[in-house]
Each structure stands twice: as structure tokens, then as C-alpha cells.
Design a protein around this motif. Structure first.
Motif, PDB file in Angstrom:
ATOM      1  N   ALA A  89     -18.223  78.471 -10.025  1.00 47.78           N
ATOM      2  CA  ALA A  89     -19.062  77.265 -10.043  1.00 47.78           C
ATOM      3  C   ALA A  89     -18.421  76.165 -10.878  1.00 47.78           C
ATOM      4  N   ILE A  90     -17.768  76.560 -11.962  1.00 55.14           N
ATOM      5  CA  ILE A  90     -17.093  75.582 -12.830  1.00 55.14           C
ATOM      6  C   ILE A  90     -15.831  75.054 -12.158  1.00 55.14           C
ATOM      7  N   SER A  91     -15.000  75.975 -11.675  1.00 53.50           N
ATOM      8  CA  SER A  91     -13.703  75.601 -11.098  1.00 53.50           C
ATOM      9  C   SER A  91     -13.856  74.693  -9.880  1.00 53.50           C
ATOM     10  N   SER A  92     -14.918  74.911  -9.097  1.00 50.46           N
ATOM     11  CA  SER A  92     -15.109  74.100  -7.893  1.00 50.46           C
ATOM     12  C   SER A  92     -15.413  72.644  -8.217  1.00 50.46           C
ATOM     13  N   VAL A  93     -15.861  72.394  -9.447  1.00 48.15           N
ATOM     14  CA  VAL A  93     -16.189  71.021  -9.859  1.00 48.15           C
ATOM     15  C   VAL A  93     -15.028  70.379 -10.619  1.00 48.15           C
ATOM     16  N   ILE A  94     -14.455  71.107 -11.560  1.00 45.37           N
ATOM     17  CA  ILE A  94     -13.419  70.490 -12.403  1.00 45.37           C
ATOM     18  C   ILE A  94     -12.030  70.529 -11.752  1.00 45.37           C
ATOM     19  N   ASN A  95     -11.848  71.430 -10.758  1.00 45.71           N
ATOM     20  CA  ASN A  95     -10.564  71.537 -10.065  1.00 45.71           C
ATOM     21  C   ASN A  95      -9.408  71.657 -11.058  1.00 45.71           C
ATOM     22  N   LEU A 153     -18.026  90.538 -20.432  1.00 45.81           N
ATOM     23  CA  LEU A 153     -19.013  89.672 -21.092  1.00 45.81           C
ATOM     24  C   LEU A 153     -19.780  88.864 -20.062  1.00 45.81           C
ATOM     25  N   ASN A 154     -20.989  88.467 -20.425  1.00 50.90           N
ATOM     26  CA  ASN A 154     -21.752  87.563 -19.562  1.00 50.90           C
ATOM     27  C   ASN A 154     -21.378  86.130 -19.905  1.00 50.90           C
ATOM     28  N   TRP A 155     -20.778  85.460 -18.950  1.00 49.43           N
ATOM     29  CA  TRP A 155     -20.330  84.082 -19.155  1.00 49.43           C
ATOM     30  C   TRP A 155     -20.669  83.282 -17.912  1.00 49.43           C
ATOM     31  N   TYR A 156     -20.407  81.993 -17.980  1.00 47.23           N
ATOM     32  CA  TYR A 156     -20.717  81.122 -16.858  1.00 47.23           C
ATOM     33  C   TYR A 156     -19.906  81.513 -15.615  1.00 47.23           C
ATOM     34  N   ASP A 157     -20.543  81.337 -14.447  1.00 47.64           N
ATOM     35  CA  ASP A 157     -19.874  81.616 -13.180  1.00 47.64           C
ATOM     36  C   ASP A 157     -18.622  80.749 -13.071  1.00 47.64           C
ATOM     37  N   LEU A 158     -17.464  81.381 -13.167  1.00 48.92           N
ATOM     38  CA  LEU A 158     -16.199  80.650 -13.189  1.00 48.92           C
ATOM     39  C   LEU A 158     -15.964  79.873 -11.897  1.00 48.92           C
TER      40      LEU A 158
END
Length: 245
Positions: A150-156, A143-148
Motif C-alpha cells: 500500500a505504501i510502495s504503490s503511492v510513493i513509488n 512484526l506487525n507493520w504497515y502494508d508495504l
């Protein structure tokens, strides 16, 4: 007219009347909720209410959830009107809460960020810009979803007690399961006591996602608000619904 024809006619008209009643009910819910939202709309910059935004009754439910069940860490997929109103609520009510809002549309993210900056709300919200990329899932394929990343690097390793899934777009047959990865890819970032909300619960793709998630998580409480907002919660808590018939 034969009995079979009469039966078909009755069923067709019954379904039509039920649809009309549901539409009237939803409109009434939204009108009532708009009145509740007025303190966050008056004497402040106009906010764009459009077809892509969460319905007023859904936004009111979210705001009630933050206050009534004391949600502190909020993860939102799809920035917009809800982001701004949550931030206004947090500021006005002096709530100790933080919002992380994921958005793939760079231009829209810039508009929301500009609103937040003008209202001195950036301390409450972090906009995460994440392009849509192909991601593999256990049950719905690629599926096309948000770049994981990019998310993980911010929310840790943050743990979120309120998760709002209103993105990415999932309004055509080809992309109807696009919101599923929110239930799977970041589940380790859900707090022990969480509330997860999925908008557009009346659509076929979302219905399949709901069915799958419920079957895998039978211990989680489930309900639907005003036909379109699916609610999953690990504990019943206080009911934040703004209107109940």
C-alpha cells in the motif's frame, strides 16, 4: 542502618531525583516550545493535543528541520498533530515541500484528512491508508507493520530527506519492536542526505532498535532531543534544536 542499606537507600533516592529532574526538564522544553508554535495555532481550528501526539519540543524540532535544513520530501509514519502543523508551516511559509503520511487507523486518517481539507492543505499532504500486516525482518523476527504494498504503490521511487517514525503503536512488550521496519523496508527510498527521527526513544523497544541501527550505520550522526526523540542524520547541517542547555 547498615552501610549496605544506606547505599541502597542513597541509590534509590538518587534515581528518583534524577527521574524528577528529567521530567521537569521535559516539561520546561514543551512549555517553551508551545510558545514557539503559537503562530501555527492562533486564529486557526483547535488541534487535539493528546498523549499519543509528538511532544511540542519534538514538533518544533521537526518544523525547524524543514526550514533550516530545507527538507523537501517528508515521509511520516503515524498521522496526527505533526502532520497538520507541518502542512500549516509549508503553506504559511510558502515552502516547496510534500508530506506523505502513513496511517493504519481508518477513522483517524479520515479525521486528519478532514482537517487538511477544511484548511486547504491537501495539496501538501498525501495520507496513505495502510493496514497493519505481518512482515519479516532481518533481526527482530516477524512484526506487525504497515502494508508495504500500500505504501510502495503511492510513493513509488520517491526519495525522502526527512523520515518521521511515530507509528505504528509499540507501547507493550508484545509489539515493542513494531517500528523497526521503517529503518529497513524502505531504506531505498531514503535520499542520500536524510534526517530520520524516531519518537519514544526512552522506551525499551526503541532503545534496542536504536542500538541495532547505530551498530549497522556507524557513519550516521546520532543524538537524542529532550530524552524522547532519537535523531539520525547523514550530515550535521544546521542544528534545528529549539532549546539547548
Amino acid at each position: 542502618m547498615s552501610i549496605l542499606s544506606k547505599l541502597k537507600y542513597f541509590i534509590k533516592n538518587s534515581n528518583k531525583k534524577n527521574l524528577e529532574l528529567n521530567n521537569h526538564s521535559k516539561k520546561s522544553d514543551d512549555v517553551y516550545s508551545m510558545a514557539i508554535l503559537q503562530p501555527l495555532l492562533e486564529d486557526l481550528p483547535y488541534l487535539p493535543f493528546n498523549g499519543g501526539a509528538l511532544r511540542p519540543v519534538c514538533i518544533t524540532y521537526i518544523l525547524n528541520e524543514i526550514i533550516i535544513n530545507q527538507r523537501k520530501m517528508i515521509l511520516e509514519f503515524g498521522s496526527g498533530l505533526s502532520t497538520l502543523l507541518m502542512a500549516r508551516l509549508i503553506k504559511r511559509n510558502n515552502i516547496n515541500a510534500k508530506i506523505y503520511s502513513v496511517e493504519h487507523n481508518q477513522s483517524w486518517a479520515a479525521i486528519i484528512e478532514d482537517y487538511l481539507k477544511k484548511e486547504n492543505l491537501l495539496e501538501f499532504v498525501t495520507i496513505i491508508r495502510a493496514d497493519l500486516k505481518e512482515i519479516g525482518t532481518s533481526s527482530f523476527g516477524n512484526l506487525n507493520w504497515y502494508d508495504l504494498n500500500a505504501i510502495s504503490s503511492v510513493i513509488n521511487n520517491e526519495k525522502f530527506d526527512l523520515i518521521i517514525v511515530d507509528g505504528p503503536p509499540a507501547n507493550t512488550e508484545k509489539i515493542k519492536f513494531s517500528r523497526f521496519p521503517a529503518f529497513e523496508s524502505l531504506s531505498n527510498n531514503f535520499a542520500n542526505d536524510f534526517c530520520l527521527l524516531l519518537d519514544d526513544a526512552n522506551r525499551e523497544g526503541e532503545k534496542e532498535i536504536i542500538k541495532f541501527y547505530r551498530n549497522k550505520n556507524k557513519e550516521i550522526y546520532f543524538s537524542v532531543v529532550s530524552n524522547t526523540l532519537a535523531v539520525f542524520r547523514t550530515s550535521t547541517g544546521f542544528n534545528p534544536i529549539p532549546i539547548h542547555y
